[in-house]
Design a protein around this motif. Structure first.
Motif, PDB file in Angstrom:
ATOM      1  N   GLU A  48      -0.013 -60.984   3.241  1.00 48.66           N
ATOM      2  CA  GLU A  48      -0.961 -60.109   2.768  1.00 48.66           C
ATOM      3  C   GLU A  48      -2.274 -61.079   2.811  1.00 48.66           C
ATOM      4  OE1 GLU A  48      -1.064 -57.028   2.027  1.00 48.66           O
ATOM      5  OE2 GLU A  48       1.007 -57.017   3.074  1.00 48.66           O
ATOM      6  N   MET A  49      -2.160 -62.125   2.483  1.00 53.85           N
ATOM      7  CA  MET A  49      -3.407 -62.879   2.147  1.00 53.85           C
ATOM      8  C   MET A  49      -4.086 -63.274   3.488  1.00 53.85           C
ATOM      9  SD  MET A  49      -3.803 -63.422  -1.181  1.00 53.85           S
ATOM     10  CE  MET A  49      -5.130 -64.668  -0.914  1.00 53.85           C
ATOM     11  N   LYS A  50      -3.144 -63.368   4.568  1.00 53.36           N
ATOM     12  CA  LYS A  50      -3.747 -63.789   5.916  1.00 53.36           C
ATOM     13  C   LYS A  50      -4.493 -64.879   6.023  1.00 53.36           C
ATOM     14  CE  LYS A  50      -3.762 -58.918   7.517  1.00 53.36           C
ATOM     15  NZ  LYS A  50      -2.850 -58.432   6.235  1.00 53.36           N
ATOM     16  N   ASN A  51      -4.252 -65.949   5.347  1.00 52.63           N
ATOM     17  CA  ASN A  51      -4.884 -67.196   5.236  1.00 52.63           C
ATOM     18  C   ASN A  51      -4.400 -68.380   5.657  1.00 52.63           C
ATOM     19  OD1 ASN A  51      -3.341 -67.540   2.988  1.00 52.63           O
ATOM     20  ND2 ASN A  51      -4.625 -68.174   1.698  1.00 52.63           N
ATOM     21  N   ASN A  52      -3.094 -68.283   6.510  1.00 51.23           N
ATOM     22  CA  ASN A  52      -2.309 -69.403   6.968  1.00 51.23           C
ATOM     23  C   ASN A  52      -3.035 -69.861   8.340  1.00 51.23           C
ATOM     24  OD1 ASN A  52      -1.161 -66.691   7.811  1.00 51.23           O
ATOM     25  ND2 ASN A  52       0.181 -68.073   8.943  1.00 51.23           N
ATOM     26  N   GLU A  53      -3.408 -70.947   8.568  1.00 54.59           N
ATOM     27  CA  GLU A  53      -4.016 -71.382   9.788  1.00 54.59           C
ATOM     28  C   GLU A  53      -2.699 -71.968  10.393  1.00 54.59           C
ATOM     29  OE1 GLU A  53      -7.178 -71.101  10.885  1.00 54.59           O
ATOM     30  OE2 GLU A  53      -7.405 -69.833   9.283  1.00 54.59           O
ATOM     31  N   ARG A  54      -1.901 -72.616   9.592  1.00 51.20           N
ATOM     32  CA  ARG A  54      -0.735 -73.254  10.179  1.00 51.20           C
ATOM     33  C   ARG A  54       0.389 -72.132  10.342  1.00 51.20           C
ATOM     34  NH1 ARG A  54      -1.665 -78.578   6.852  1.00 51.20           N
ATOM     35  NH2 ARG A  54      -2.151 -80.072   8.739  1.00 51.20           N
ATOM     36  N   THR A  55       1.523 -72.443  11.078  1.00 55.01           N
ATOM     37  CA  THR A  55       2.552 -71.324  11.285  1.00 55.01           C
ATOM     38  C   THR A  55       3.591 -71.600   9.910  1.00 55.01           C
ATOM     39  OG1 THR A  55       2.677 -71.186  13.492  1.00 55.01           O
ATOM     40  CG2 THR A  55       4.672 -70.729  12.390  1.00 55.01           C
ATOM     41  N   LEU A  56       3.971 -70.263   9.340  1.00 55.74           N
ATOM     42  CA  LEU A  56       4.899 -70.444   8.222  1.00 55.74           C
ATOM     43  C   LEU A  56       6.200 -69.894   8.457  1.00 55.74           C
ATOM     44  CD1 LEU A  56       2.382 -69.221   5.187  1.00 55.74           C
ATOM     45  CD2 LEU A  56       2.322 -71.464   6.215  1.00 55.74           C
TER      46      LEU A  56
END
Length: 427
Positions: free
Chosen positions: A262-270
């Protein structure tokens, strides 16, 4: 001055909205919903190779699908399945330098129904000398990378038979490990063994949230979802529900997946991983670690037993292997002003850093640590049938999950990168 006030108001509003979203996505009612399913009697203690753990796997898969995670490594399922071998002994014999060896002094670890070898076979000879820890030394040969004949000093005679534990579940391989109890490294040998080979499937549950600017850099959030199954009834209860160990950690992984989606703030792959067979020897995380390039993994947040207060009370947790990298310090810095504190593992004598699913990747240099609150010196429910949801503090657990989310923000967003673990410093 007016411009400064407007900027301050904007930042305050942004932080307020962010906090609201955090509370909305990670809350005690959602914690309760998930953990009550995972720790229900219906799951029969989530022991590997049972219908109960398959039900738990189905549930975790359904959660990952509802969140909208992608599957792993071009797989069309969230299950990362692999085969384990259980060899059932039929017969074995050995002759060393012309002398027959007592069968009790021979232990063959194999995935093959019949093996026969002699000096001409492609086997390397290794030794476990006196004065070492037998099981620590023996474990160095697993998973097997080559056919090996291991000469075990006779000073280990009392414990040699316990090496049978390595036969209970073996990752499928064409390599054999043969232990012989003798003080002499043989010049010539002839060894034969027969087993009935039974194959059994295990599954990790893996979901992926692709990164934006740094897709090739990976951050892992993990927990094991297996437990001990059922046993002898104690006061009418025979199910090891494993609410704290480790339905609590698995609940956290599911909720963190929803939060970051929901945050859509991951520059890296989680990568969100629910590992199997931690209780049986960490086979799930070991298999998983071999499917990735460890050099591309920026960090691993492994979560284990967070359903109770830590020794410092609420709003606190500890991190195993705190001194092995600076990841703990990064996490704590991101929580300044929240009232939450991370501490170094206070139970170093129990070797927790090496006993959970972070260990395999840590040995490959990954900043991989376990977050926990369990009071290992006082936990009366650990590995007991009394490990029920009712014994947990779900409000505090929700706060811990929020704190993990916040403390991971810089690493997830690629603004912070922990130092690598030095494998040479690990036992």
């Amino acid at each position: 001055m007016k411009k400064i006030l407007l900027i301050g108001l904007f930042l305050s509003t942004t932080l307020f909205l962010w906090a609201q979203k955090l509370d909305y996505l990670i809350n005690v009612s959602e914690v309760k919903r998930i953990i009550e399913v995972l720790a229900a009697d219906e799951m029969e203690g989530r022991r590997i190779y049972t219908a109960g753990i398959e039900k738990a796997a189905d549930f975790i898969e359904s959660e990952f699908k509802a969140i909208g995670l992608r599957t792993f490594d071009a797989n069309d399922k969230y299950r990362q399945s692999f085969m384990m071998i259980r060899p059932v002994f039929i017969s074995a014999s050995a002759v060393l330098d012309g002398v027959s060896l007592d069968p009790n002094k021979l232990m063959v670890i194999t995935c093959q129904p019949h093996i026969s070898l002699d000096k001409s076979s492609e086997y390397e000879i290794e030794q476990i000398k006196a004065g070492k820890n037998l099981f620590r030394e023996a474990s160095k040969f697993f998973p097997p990378k080559k056919n090996t004949l291991v000469v075990v000093d006779e000073s280990y005679a009392a414990d040699f038979g316990r090496l049978v534990s390595f036969k209970r579940s073996i990752p499928k391989t064409d390599k054999n490990i043969i232990f012989v109890l003798t003080n002499n490294s043989p010049e010539n040998f002839a060894i034969e063994a027969r087993h009935e080979i039974r194959e059994q499937k295990l599954s990790n549950i893996i979901g992926v949230l692709p990164g934006k600017s740094k897709k090739n850099e990976i951050v892992i959030f993990s927990a094991h979802y297996d437990h001990l199954g059922t046993g002898k009834p104690e006061q009418g209860d025979s199910i090891y529900n494993g609410a704290n160990d480790n339905a609590s950690g698995t609940t956290a992984v599911i909720m963190l997946a929803r939060y970051f989606r929901e945050m859509k703030n991951n520059e890296r792959t989680l990568v969100f991983a629910a590992f199997t067979a931690e209780e049986a020897g960490g086979f799930g995380s070991r298999y998983f670690s071999r499917q990735l390039d460890a050099g591309k993994i920026a960090a691993m947040f492994n979560i284990e037993m967070i359903g109770t207060e830590s020794r410092w009370g609420k709003q606190s947790a500890y991190i195993t292997g705190f001194d092995k990298s600076d990841m703990g310090k990064i996490m704590q810095k991101n929580l300044e002003g929240t009232g939450f504190s991370y501490y170094p593992d206070p139970y170093t004598d129990k070797q927790l850093f090496y006993r959970s699913d972070n260990a395999t990747l840590a040995r490959l240099g990954v900043p991989a640590h376990t977050i926990s609150t369990s009071r290992m010196d006082l936990d009366s429910h650990y590995h007991k049938v009394t490990d029920h949801v009712e014994t947990l503090d779900l409000d505090n657990m929700a706060q811990i999950i929020k704190s993990i989310a916040l403390s991971a923000t810089g690493i997830v967003g690629a603004k912070e990168t922990p130092l690598r673990v030095k494998p040479e410093d690990l036992r």
